[in-house]
Design a protein around this motif. Structure first.
Motif, PDB file in Angstrom:
ATOM      1  N   LEU A  67       1.407   8.771  -6.472  1.00 44.52           N
ATOM      2  CA  LEU A  67       1.817  10.155  -6.240  1.00 44.52           C
ATOM      3  C   LEU A  67       2.712  10.654  -7.369  1.00 44.52           C
ATOM      4  CD1 LEU A  67       1.737  12.538  -4.211  1.00 44.52           C
ATOM      5  CD2 LEU A  67       3.807  11.582  -3.181  1.00 44.52           C
ATOM      6  N   LEU A  68       3.561   9.764  -7.884  1.00 43.69           N
ATOM      7  CA  LEU A  68       4.455  10.106  -8.985  1.00 43.69           C
ATOM      8  C   LEU A  68       3.788   9.950 -10.352  1.00 43.69           C
ATOM      9  CD1 LEU A  68       7.702   8.395  -7.643  1.00 43.69           C
ATOM     10  CD2 LEU A  68       7.143  10.830  -7.586  1.00 43.69           C
ATOM     11  N   ARG A  69       2.490   9.560 -10.330  1.00 42.66           N
ATOM     12  CA  ARG A  69       1.704   9.364 -11.554  1.00 42.66           C
ATOM     13  C   ARG A  69       2.335   8.321 -12.484  1.00 42.66           C
ATOM     14  NH1 ARG A  69      -0.354  15.542 -13.117  1.00 42.66           N
ATOM     15  NH2 ARG A  69      -1.373  15.934 -11.097  1.00 42.66           N
ATOM     16  N   LEU A  70       2.804   7.253 -11.853  1.00 40.42           N
ATOM     17  CA  LEU A  70       3.380   6.134 -12.599  1.00 40.42           C
ATOM     18  C   LEU A  70       2.421   4.949 -12.543  1.00 40.42           C
ATOM     19  CD1 LEU A  70       7.034   6.279 -11.211  1.00 40.42           C
ATOM     20  CD2 LEU A  70       6.260   7.071 -13.454  1.00 40.42           C
ATOM     21  N   PRO A  71       2.397   4.120 -13.580  1.00 39.07           N
ATOM     22  CA  PRO A  71       1.580   2.899 -13.512  1.00 39.07           C
ATOM     23  C   PRO A  71       2.082   2.016 -12.372  1.00 39.07           C
ATOM     24  CG  PRO A  71       2.330   3.324 -15.766  1.00 39.07           C
ATOM     25  CD  PRO A  71       3.082   4.259 -14.888  1.00 39.07           C
ATOM     26  N   SER A  72       1.173   1.644 -11.489  1.00 37.96           N
ATOM     27  CA  SER A  72       1.587   0.890 -10.309  1.00 37.96           C
ATOM     28  C   SER A  72       1.534  -0.614 -10.556  1.00 37.96           C
ATOM     29  CB  SER A  72       0.693   1.240  -9.113  1.00 37.96           C
ATOM     30  OG  SER A  72       1.019   0.422  -8.009  1.00 37.96           O
ATOM     31  N   PRO A  73       2.657  -1.312 -10.355  1.00 38.47           N
ATOM     32  CA  PRO A  73       2.652  -2.780 -10.478  1.00 38.47           C
ATOM     33  C   PRO A  73       2.296  -3.469  -9.175  1.00 38.47           C
ATOM     34  CG  PRO A  73       4.885  -2.044 -10.064  1.00 38.47           C
ATOM     35  CD  PRO A  73       4.014  -0.793 -10.071  1.00 38.47           C
ATOM     36  N   TRP A  74       2.062  -2.687  -8.103  1.00 38.64           N
ATOM     37  CA  TRP A  74       2.014  -3.291  -6.775  1.00 38.64           C
ATOM     38  C   TRP A  74       0.777  -4.138  -6.495  1.00 38.64           C
ATOM     39  CZ3 TRP A  74       6.453  -3.963  -4.891  1.00 38.64           C
ATOM     40  CH2 TRP A  74       7.482  -3.065  -5.234  1.00 38.64           C
ATOM     41  N   PRO A  75      -0.413  -3.809  -7.002  1.00 39.25           N
ATOM     42  CA  PRO A  75      -1.523  -4.761  -6.797  1.00 39.25           C
ATOM     43  C   PRO A  75      -1.220  -6.141  -7.387  1.00 39.25           C
ATOM     44  CG  PRO A  75      -2.387  -2.619  -7.416  1.00 39.25           C
ATOM     45  CD  PRO A  75      -0.894  -2.537  -7.581  1.00 39.25           C
ATOM     46  N   ARG A  76      -0.674  -6.167  -8.608  1.00 34.69           N
ATOM     47  CA  ARG A  76      -0.335  -7.445  -9.239  1.00 34.69           C
ATOM     48  C   ARG A  76       0.744  -8.177  -8.442  1.00 34.69           C
ATOM     49  NH1 ARG A  76       3.749  -8.993 -12.540  1.00 34.69           N
ATOM     50  NH2 ARG A  76       4.469  -6.865 -12.863  1.00 34.69           N
ATOM     51  N   LEU A  77       1.784  -7.447  -8.045  1.00 38.16           N
ATOM     52  CA  LEU A  77       2.866  -8.084  -7.302  1.00 38.16           C
ATOM     53  C   LEU A  77       2.397  -8.568  -5.937  1.00 38.16           C
ATOM     54  CD1 LEU A  77       5.811  -5.647  -8.176  1.00 38.16           C
ATOM     55  CD2 LEU A  77       5.366  -7.925  -9.120  1.00 38.16           C
ATOM     56  N   LEU A  78       1.510  -7.794  -5.307  1.00 41.57           N
ATOM     57  CA  LEU A  78       0.990  -8.204  -4.004  1.00 41.57           C
ATOM     58  C   LEU A  78       0.196  -9.505  -4.117  1.00 41.57           C
ATOM     59  CD1 LEU A  78       0.318  -7.797  -1.006  1.00 41.57           C
ATOM     60  CD2 LEU A  78      -1.613  -6.373  -1.729  1.00 41.57           C
ATOM     61  N   LEU A  79      -0.669  -9.601  -5.117  1.00 41.58           N
ATOM     62  CA  LEU A  79      -1.470 -10.815  -5.264  1.00 41.58           C
ATOM     63  C   LEU A  79      -0.581 -12.032  -5.533  1.00 41.58           C
ATOM     64  CD1 LEU A  79      -4.452  -9.374  -7.301  1.00 41.58           C
ATOM     65  CD2 LEU A  79      -4.460 -10.067  -4.909  1.00 41.58           C
ATOM     66  N   GLY A  80       0.455 -11.852  -6.348  1.00 41.23           N
ATOM     67  CA  GLY A  80       1.396 -12.939  -6.578  1.00 41.23           C
ATOM     68  C   GLY A  80       2.122 -13.340  -5.308  1.00 41.23           C
ATOM     69  N   LEU A 119       0.821  -1.203   0.000  1.00 42.28           N
ATOM     70  CA  LEU A 119       0.000   0.000   0.000  1.00 42.28           C
ATOM     71  C   LEU A 119       0.860   1.260   0.000  1.00 42.28           C
ATOM     72  CD1 LEU A 119      -2.914  -0.903   2.451  1.00 42.28           C
ATOM     73  CD2 LEU A 119      -3.036  -0.598  -0.028  1.00 42.28           C
ATOM     74  N   VAL A 120       1.934   1.238   0.782  1.00 48.35           N
ATOM     75  CA  VAL A 120       2.842   2.393   0.807  1.00 48.35           C
ATOM     76  C   VAL A 120       3.479   2.602  -0.563  1.00 48.35           C
ATOM     77  CG1 VAL A 120       4.989   3.290   1.769  1.00 48.35           C
ATOM     78  CG2 VAL A 120       3.294   2.224   3.273  1.00 48.35           C
ATOM     79  N   LEU A 121       3.980   1.516  -1.160  1.00 48.31           N
ATOM     80  CA  LEU A 121       4.629   1.621  -2.466  1.00 48.31           C
ATOM     81  C   LEU A 121       3.624   2.001  -3.559  1.00 48.31           C
ATOM     82  CD1 LEU A 121       6.979  -1.472  -2.171  1.00 48.31           C
ATOM     83  CD2 LEU A 121       7.640   0.940  -2.091  1.00 48.31           C
ATOM     84  N   HIS A 122       2.423   1.444  -3.471  1.00 50.92           N
ATOM     85  CA  HIS A 122       1.383   1.777  -4.448  1.00 50.92           C
ATOM     86  C   HIS A 122       1.036   3.265  -4.368  1.00 50.92           C
ATOM     87  CE1 HIS A 122      -2.170   1.373  -6.946  1.00 50.92           C
ATOM     88  NE2 HIS A 122      -2.932   1.839  -5.969  1.00 50.92           N
ATOM     89  N   GLY A 123       0.920   3.777  -3.131  1.00 53.92           N
ATOM     90  CA  GLY A 123       0.633   5.198  -2.955  1.00 53.92           C
ATOM     91  C   GLY A 123       1.746   6.076  -3.515  1.00 53.92           C
ATOM     92  N   LEU A 124       2.987   5.645  -3.356  1.00 52.17           N
ATOM     93  CA  LEU A 124       4.122   6.410  -3.885  1.00 52.17           C
ATOM     94  C   LEU A 124       4.083   6.443  -5.404  1.00 52.17           C
ATOM     95  CD1 LEU A 124       6.799   7.889  -3.477  1.00 52.17           C
ATOM     96  CD2 LEU A 124       7.936   5.660  -3.386  1.00 52.17           C
ATOM     97  N   TRP A 125       3.822   5.297  -6.013  1.00 53.34           N
ATOM     98  CA  TRP A 125       3.728   5.241  -7.483  1.00 53.34           C
ATOM     99  C   TRP A 125       2.602   6.145  -7.998  1.00 53.34           C
ATOM    100  CZ3 TRP A 125       7.601   2.491  -6.070  1.00 53.34           C
ATOM    101  CH2 TRP A 125       8.443   1.878  -6.996  1.00 53.34           C
TER     102      TRP A 125
END
Length: 241
Positions: A29-42, A21-27
């Protein structure tokens, strides 16, 4: 020991969630496509004990994966491998933690009893395909025992009538090998009970995702023919567990 494994896995999931969640929020904030939901589920799939093995080459966009369905773990594994969004049975949404995890990848929950919602669900799927998303459909309509394919329902494949330009069907066979009997969600077992049973399970297991050769739905006469062809290919694919 089962209760200890359950507690340890839930703790690991919570820690993974907080970090993601922290990393997703940072991505964001930087307006970057966030890979963190996918990586978290894996990662959650790995915490549960899955050791993912991919056979074949999954398409990344403009694709409808048509897969057999054994467990809520399927969604974690496929999301981690492809970033796909999903159509899954509504009972899954009510399962504690599991249902919420599935929403991270925009899972569309379908009630098998509510046929009036099919049109709106197809509309949402069309919008996703128009944006180039990968979508996974479980046409059996429920989870099976991993040994016999259930009949394929074609209603949601109406999204392919006509198919958006460039969209292909890619059949996907999911195989848990020797762990199938422990992991398959069969019958009317409550979601909470099944999730707890899986989390108490000892050790790890190999989960094989066999991505079969994609095919063009335009080569078949309607959604029922598309569903039949996908089922034929999945049934013919060798067991790899």
């Amino acid at each position: 020991m089962g209760s200890i494994r359950l507690a340890l896995r839930l703790t690991a999931m919570l820690l993974a969630l907080l970090i993601a969640l922290v990393l997703h929020g940072l991505w964001r904030l930087l307006r970057l496509p966030s890979p963190w939901p996918r990586l978290l589920l894996g990662l959650i799939a790995r915490i549960v004990g899955a050791r993912r093995r991919i056979v074949g080459q999954p398409r990344r966009r403009d694709v409808v994966f048509v897969a057999n369905h054994l467990s809520w773990i399927d969604i974690l594994l496929i999301a981690g491998a492809t970033g796909s969004t999903f159509v899954a049975k509504s009972e899954l949404a009510k399962a504690p933690l599991v249902g919420w995890l599935c929403t991270l990848n925009n899972t569309l929950f379908v009630s098998r009893e509510d046929r009036l919602q099919v049109a709106s669900q197809i509309g949402r799927l069309r919008d996703a395909l128009a944006d180039g998303w990968a979508i996974t459909i479980f046409p059996e309509g429920t989870t099976g025992d991993g040994k016999t394919l259930l009949p394929f329902k074609s209603a949601l494949l109406a999204v392919l009538e006509p198919p958006p330009p460039g969209v292909l069907i890619q059949p996907l066979r999911i195989d848990y090998g020797a762990a199938t009997d422990d992991l398959a969600w069969v019958g009317d077992e409550p979601g909470q009970h099944h999730a707890a049973r899986v989390l108490r399970r000892r050790g790890s297991f190999v989960a094989t995702l066999a991505f079969l050769e994609p095919f063009d739905p335009l080569a078949f006469a309607g959604r029922k023919a598309v569903a039949a062809e996908a089922r034929r290919r999945i049934e013919a694919a060798p067991a790899r567990g």
